[in-house]
Design an enzyme around this catalytic site. Structure first.
Site, PDB file in Angstrom:
ATOM      1  N   GLY A   1       0.832  -1.220   0.000  1.00 42.13           N
ATOM      2  CA  GLY A   1       0.000   0.000   0.000  1.00 42.13           C
ATOM      3  C   GLY A   1       0.854   1.252   0.000  1.00 42.13           C
TER       4      GLY A   1
ATOM      5  N   GLY B   1      -0.547   4.606  -1.243  1.00 41.61           N
ATOM      6  CA  GLY B   1      -1.709   5.158  -0.548  1.00 41.61           C
ATOM      7  C   GLY B   1      -1.282   6.330   0.332  1.00 41.61           C
TER       8      GLY B   1
ATOM      9  N   ASP C   1      -1.069   6.685   3.702  1.00 37.46           N
ATOM     10  CA  ASP C   1      -0.117   6.368   4.778  1.00 37.46           C
ATOM     11  C   ASP C   1       1.201   5.837   4.223  1.00 37.46           C
TER      12      ASP C   1
ATOM     13  N   GLN D   1      -8.546  -2.324   0.527  1.00 40.51           N
ATOM     14  CA  GLN D   1      -9.659  -1.538  -0.026  1.00 40.51           C
ATOM     15  C   GLN D   1     -10.171  -0.823   1.219  1.00 40.51           C
ATOM     16  N   SER D   2      -9.818   0.448   1.381  1.00 40.03           N
ATOM     17  CA  SER D   2      -9.966   1.086   2.695  1.00 40.03           C
ATOM     18  C   SER D   2     -11.226   1.929   2.855  1.00 40.03           C
TER      19      SER D   2
ATOM     20  N   THR E   1      -7.749  -1.134  12.718  1.00 44.09           N
ATOM     21  CA  THR E   1      -8.567   0.088  12.613  1.00 44.09           C
ATOM     22  C   THR E   1      -9.590   0.253  13.742  1.00 44.09           C
TER      23      THR E   1
ATOM     24  N   GLU F   1     -12.498   1.046  13.252  1.00 43.91           N
ATOM     25  CA  GLU F   1     -13.783   0.518  12.766  1.00 43.91           C
ATOM     26  C   GLU F   1     -14.130  -0.815  13.436  1.00 43.91           C
TER      27      GLU F   1
ATOM     28  N   TYR G   1     -15.942  -4.068   5.455  1.00 45.70           N
ATOM     29  CA  TYR G   1     -14.562  -3.599   5.678  1.00 45.70           C
ATOM     30  C   TYR G   1     -14.108  -3.958   7.091  1.00 45.70           C
TER      31      TYR G   1
ATOM     32  N   LYS H   1     -11.247  -6.557   8.368  1.00 43.12           N
ATOM     33  CA  LYS H   1     -10.129  -6.064   9.186  1.00 43.12           C
ATOM     34  C   LYS H   1     -10.051  -6.813  10.516  1.00 43.12           C
TER      35      LYS H   1
ATOM     36  N   HIS I   1      -7.232   9.210  10.262  1.00 39.52           N
ATOM     37  CA  HIS I   1      -6.169  10.206  10.104  1.00 39.52           C
ATOM     38  C   HIS I   1      -6.156  10.668   8.653  1.00 39.52           C
TER      39      HIS I   1
HETATM   40  P1  NAP Z   1      -5.413   4.202   1.049  1.00 36.51           P
HETATM   41  O1  NAP Z   1      -4.921   5.591   0.786  1.00 36.51           O
HETATM   42  O2  NAP Z   1      -6.744   3.800   0.545  1.00 36.51           O
HETATM   43  O3  NAP Z   1      -4.308   3.206   0.449  1.00 36.51           O
HETATM   44  C1  NAP Z   1      -4.561   1.848   0.305  1.00 36.51           C
HETATM   45  C2  NAP Z   1      -3.400   1.213  -0.445  1.00 36.51           C
HETATM   46  O4  NAP Z   1      -3.655  -0.197  -0.599  1.00 36.51           O
HETATM   47  C3  NAP Z   1      -3.166   1.769  -1.853  1.00 36.51           C
HETATM   48  O5  NAP Z   1      -1.795   1.856  -2.088  1.00 36.51           O
HETATM   49  C4  NAP Z   1      -3.790   0.685  -2.734  1.00 36.51           C
HETATM   50  O6  NAP Z   1      -3.255   0.626  -4.025  1.00 36.51           O
HETATM   51  C5  NAP Z   1      -3.378  -0.549  -1.944  1.00 36.51           C
HETATM   52  N1  NAP Z   1      -4.121  -1.759  -2.344  1.00 36.51           N
HETATM   53  C6  NAP Z   1      -5.457  -1.919  -2.410  1.00 36.51           C
HETATM   54  N2  NAP Z   1      -5.753  -3.160  -2.830  1.00 36.51           N
HETATM   55  C7  NAP Z   1      -4.572  -3.789  -3.041  1.00 36.51           C
HETATM   56  C8  NAP Z   1      -4.213  -5.093  -3.508  1.00 36.51           C
HETATM   57  N3  NAP Z   1      -5.133  -6.004  -3.850  1.00 36.51           N
HETATM   58  N4  NAP Z   1      -2.901  -5.400  -3.597  1.00 36.51           N
HETATM   59  C9  NAP Z   1      -1.953  -4.491  -3.297  1.00 36.51           C
HETATM   60  N5  NAP Z   1      -2.231  -3.244  -2.877  1.00 36.51           N
HETATM   61  C10 NAP Z   1      -3.531  -2.893  -2.753  1.00 36.51           C
HETATM   62  O7  NAP Z   1      -5.388   3.884   2.615  1.00 36.51           O
HETATM   63  P2  NAP Z   1      -4.642   4.673   3.811  1.00 36.51           P
HETATM   64  O8  NAP Z   1      -5.539   5.740   4.299  1.00 36.51           O
HETATM   65  O9  NAP Z   1      -3.259   4.980   3.397  1.00 36.51           O
HETATM   66  O10 NAP Z   1      -4.661   3.527   4.923  1.00 36.51           O
HETATM   67  C11 NAP Z   1      -3.596   2.598   5.049  1.00 36.51           C
HETATM   68  C12 NAP Z   1      -4.093   1.374   5.791  1.00 36.51           C
HETATM   69  O11 NAP Z   1      -4.541   1.748   7.097  1.00 36.51           O
HETATM   70  C13 NAP Z   1      -5.274   0.653   5.164  1.00 36.51           C
HETATM   71  O12 NAP Z   1      -5.133  -0.713   5.418  1.00 36.51           O
HETATM   72  C14 NAP Z   1      -6.480   1.196   5.909  1.00 36.51           C
HETATM   73  O13 NAP Z   1      -7.536   0.261   5.864  1.00 36.51           O
HETATM   74  C15 NAP Z   1      -5.887   1.358   7.293  1.00 36.51           C
HETATM   75  N6  NAP Z   1      -6.477   2.405   8.128  1.00 36.51           N
HETATM   76  C16 NAP Z   1      -6.586   3.666   7.655  1.00 36.51           C
HETATM   77  C17 NAP Z   1      -7.069   4.672   8.478  1.00 36.51           C
HETATM   78  C18 NAP Z   1      -7.168   6.103   8.017  1.00 36.51           C
HETATM   79  O14 NAP Z   1      -7.850   6.883   8.678  1.00 36.51           O
HETATM   80  N7  NAP Z   1      -6.492   6.474   6.951  1.00 36.51           N
HETATM   81  C19 NAP Z   1      -7.448   4.356   9.807  1.00 36.51           C
HETATM   82  C20 NAP Z   1      -7.314   3.048  10.248  1.00 36.51           C
HETATM   83  C21 NAP Z   1      -6.811   2.081   9.408  1.00 36.51           C
HETATM   84  P3  NAP Z   1      -4.085   1.221  -5.294  1.00 36.51           P
HETATM   85  O15 NAP Z   1      -3.703   2.672  -5.361  1.00 36.51           O
HETATM   86  O16 NAP Z   1      -3.572   0.414  -6.436  1.00 36.51           O
HETATM   87  O17 NAP Z   1      -5.538   1.020  -5.023  1.00 36.51           O
HETATM   88  O1  F7E Z   2     -16.323   8.662   6.673  1.00 39.86           O
HETATM   89  C1  F7E Z   2     -19.655  10.097   7.155  1.00 39.86           C
HETATM   90  C2  F7E Z   2     -19.514   8.602   6.961  1.00 39.86           C
HETATM   91  O2  F7E Z   2     -15.380   7.736   4.577  1.00 39.86           O
HETATM   92  C3  F7E Z   2     -16.347   9.279   7.938  1.00 39.86           C
HETATM   93  C4  F7E Z   2     -11.119   4.884   6.564  1.00 39.86           C
HETATM   94  O3  F7E Z   2      -9.815   5.395   6.501  1.00 39.86           O
HETATM   95  O4  F7E Z   2     -11.410   5.632   8.822  1.00 39.86           O
HETATM   96  C5  F7E Z   2     -11.937   5.729   7.519  1.00 39.86           C
HETATM   97  O5  F7E Z   2     -13.277   5.250   7.495  1.00 39.86           O
HETATM   98  C6  F7E Z   2     -17.780   9.486   8.367  1.00 39.86           C
HETATM   99  C7  F7E Z   2     -18.657   8.245   8.163  1.00 39.86           C
HETATM  100  O6  F7E Z   2     -14.151   7.453   6.795  1.00 39.86           O
HETATM  101  C8  F7E Z   2     -20.143  11.530   3.875  1.00 39.86           C
HETATM  102  O7  F7E Z   2     -20.788   7.980   6.927  1.00 39.86           O
HETATM  103  C9  F7E Z   2     -21.050  11.719   5.840  1.00 39.86           C
HETATM  104  O8  F7E Z   2     -19.445   8.066   9.298  1.00 39.86           O
HETATM  105  O9  F7E Z   2     -14.199   9.652   5.723  1.00 39.86           O
HETATM  106  P1  F7E Z   2     -14.983   8.405   5.847  1.00 39.86           P
HETATM  107  P2  F7E Z   2     -14.538   6.198   7.707  1.00 39.86           P
HETATM  108  O10 F7E Z   2     -15.717   5.498   7.203  1.00 39.86           O
HETATM  109  O11 F7E Z   2     -14.577   6.677   9.121  1.00 39.86           O
HETATM  110  C10 F7E Z   2     -11.371   4.312   9.375  1.00 39.86           C
HETATM  111  C11 F7E Z   2     -10.730   4.392  10.741  1.00 39.86           C
HETATM  112  C12 F7E Z   2     -10.738   3.325   8.472  1.00 39.86           C
HETATM  113  O12 F7E Z   2     -10.153   2.331   8.925  1.00 39.86           O
HETATM  114  C13 F7E Z   2     -11.071   3.424   7.021  1.00 39.86           C
HETATM  115  O13 F7E Z   2     -10.092   2.754   6.231  1.00 39.86           O
HETATM  116  O14 F7E Z   2     -18.358  10.512   7.565  1.00 39.86           O
HETATM  117  N1  F7E Z   2     -20.027  10.822   5.944  1.00 39.86           N
HETATM  118  N2  F7E Z   2     -21.141  12.158   4.573  1.00 39.86           N
HETATM  119  C14 F7E Z   2     -19.455  10.694   4.741  1.00 39.86           C
HETATM  120  N3  F7E Z   2     -18.408   9.934   4.351  1.00 39.86           N
HETATM  121  C15 F7E Z   2     -18.023  10.011   3.045  1.00 39.86           C
HETATM  122  N4  F7E Z   2     -16.962   9.296   2.629  1.00 39.86           N
HETATM  123  N5  F7E Z   2     -18.690  10.821   2.154  1.00 39.86           N
HETATM  124  C16 F7E Z   2     -19.765  11.601   2.521  1.00 39.86           C
HETATM  125  O15 F7E Z   2     -20.328  12.318   1.707  1.00 39.86           O
END
Ligand code: NAP
Ligand code: F7E
Length: 352
Positions: free
Chosen positions: A8, A11, A13, A86-87, A129, A131, A153, A157, A183
């Site tokens: 990833g 992405g 992070d 697939q995040s 996560t 979640e 999701y 996870k 984040h």
């Molecule tokens: P992101 O921007 O969506 O990046 C996801 C990465 O995974 C991308 O590089 C994507 O590549 C790659 N990927 C998806 N499917 C793949 C596959 N089949 N094989 C190889 N690579 C694949 O996510 P992020 O925000 O950086 O988050 C990083 C990780 O932390 C994720 O696992 C997410 O679920 C977890 N997480 C995120 C948050 C948050 O708030 N950001 C919080 C808690 C946990 P492509 O560009 O090719 O799709």
């Molecule tokens: O939604 C609400 C939505 O899609 C935040 C991922 O990084 O953090 C992320 O998941 C909230 C939700 O993030 C819209 O329903 C309202 O309650 O930005 P989000 P997420 O679902 O919290 C966790 C920790 C991860 O692990 C995940 O990978 O906002 N919301 N209106 C909306 N959300 C979106 N996307 N779009 C709207 O229009």
């Protein structure tokens, strides 16, 4: 030289982590998928070719077990950061099978490759996560809060989290689960709520968008700044004992508050009228003479089940390795907005 392997890497992070590890002097290898159009915008500035100093990219996919095996045998990393997924929670309801395949089985494929190669000294970070907590009644959530995952999701996870614990216990593998709360950053995917808001405001200021269409405004999230969070990934891998750690700011805000704060930053106070799907946010754009509807509800952004409130308690991380967030909510909103406004202004300039 220490070698790190990041899944990833392109992405949000992965890109910040690659920068961080390169600054620390690591040889950094990253996994990317083949896509018909290049999607390396976040890491373009880091990429180099094998032998040079910089990020080394390898084609692969979490659904391809043999590819993971061969890459790990070749790279033989000291540290693996497993971030690929697939995040998007909302989209996981539309693509539950591929989401589960990538996240749950993908994590297992990676662990099996590591186990088969007997990389017993390799330290592994798994991106777990907040979640997993779903609609728990306990607030704030810490490492002992029971999990109540409520989306494809989150359930995938949960499998990833549990299989990491299982391999840690069964085979003494050095695996850390980072239970990260939301984040964000200017590199956040454009269909996550924070980035959707900051991009839309930047476009509205350039008269390229009229309105922001939103889902549920009243959910609460604990939003931190991604570069602060990737530091915690590295820090936990430097501790002696593999464990689980919550990483969060401890402060919750609603989506509504994010919208208000972002509009306030560009001097557009928002006033709300109506209820439920008829609620609307009104404000005065610089180029308008009167207040207009700037925010509307579109139920298409609602999820089949919503997670209402997530706020984390990262006391354990603070006590064990001294991690604490450096960036406040207001600073985060400012960083994201400024970057998107700059980007939109530049695009407009080039368009003439
Ligand atoms: P992101 O921007 O969506 O990046 C996801 C990465 O995974 C991308 O590089 C994507 O590549 C790659 N990927 C998806 N499917 C793949 C596959 N089949 N094989 C190889 N690579 C694949 O996510 P992020 O925000 O950086 O988050 C990083 C990780 O932390 C994720 O696992 C997410 O679920 C977890 N997480 C995120 C948050 C948050 O708030 N950001 C919080 C808690 C946990 P492509 O560009 O090719 O799709
Ligand atoms: O939604 C609400 C939505 O899609 C935040 C991922 O990084 O953090 C992320 O998941 C909230 C939700 O993030 C819209 O329903 C309202 O309650 O930005 P989000 P997420 O679902 O919290 C966790 C920790 C991860 O692990 C995940 O990978 O906002 N919301 N209106 C909306 N959300 C979106 N996307 N779009 C709207 O229009």
């Amino acid at each position: 030289m220490r070698r790190a392997f990041i899944t990833g890497v392109n992405g949000q992070d992965g890109s910040y982590l690659a920068e961080y590890l390169l600054r620390k002097g690591y040889e950094v290898h990253g996994l990317i998928r083949r896509t018909s159009s290049f999607n390396r915008g976040r890491i373009e500035h880091l990429h180099t070719y094998e032998g040079d100093k910089g990020l080394i990219l390898h084609y692969g996919d979490l659904i391809d077990a043999s590819n993971l095996f061969h890459l790990l045998r070749k790279i033989d990393p000291h540290e693996i950061y497993h971030l690929a997924a697939q995040s998007h929670v909302g989209i996981s309801f539309e693509t539950p099978l591929s989401t589960t395949n990538i996240i749950a089985l993908g994590t297992l494929r990676l662990l099996e490759a590591i186990r088969s190669l007997d990389l017993s000294e390799t330290k592994i970070y798994n991106a777990s996560t907040s979640e997993l907590y779903g609609n728990t009644t306990q607030c704030p959530q810490n490492e002992d809060t029971p999990f109540m995952a409520t989306s494809p999701y989150a359930i995938a996870k949960l499998y990833g989290h549990k299989i990491c614990e299982n391999y840690r216990d069964a085979y003494e593998m050095k695996i850390w689960n980072g239970i990260f709360f939301n984040h964000e950053s200017p590199r956040r995917g454009e269909n996550f709520v924070t980035r959707k808001i900051t991009i839309s405001i930047a476009k509205m200021l350039q008269k390229k968008q009229d309105k922001l269409y939103m889902g549920n405004l009243d959910v609460i999230r604990d939003w931190g700044y991604a570069p602060d969070y990737v530091e915690a990934m590295w820090q936990m891998l430097q501790t002696d004992k593999p464990d689980n750690y919550v990483i969060a700011t401890g402060v919750g805000h609603s989506v509504r508050q994010f919208i208000e704060c972002a509009f306030e930053y560009v001097d557009i106070p928002i006033s709300w009228k109506g209820k439920g799907i008829n609620e609307k946010g009104y404000g005065l754009l610089r180029h308008s003479k009167q207040k207009k509807i700037l925010v509307e509800i579109n139920p298409r952004y609602n999820r089949p089940i919503e997670v209402n409130r997530l706020i984390g308690d990262s006391t354990k991380a603070r006590k064990t390795f001294g991690w604490r967030p450096k960036t406040t909510f207001k600073e985060l909103v400012k960083i994201m907005l400024e970057e998107d406004i700059k980007r939109e202004e530049t695009t407009c300039k080039f368009l003439g």
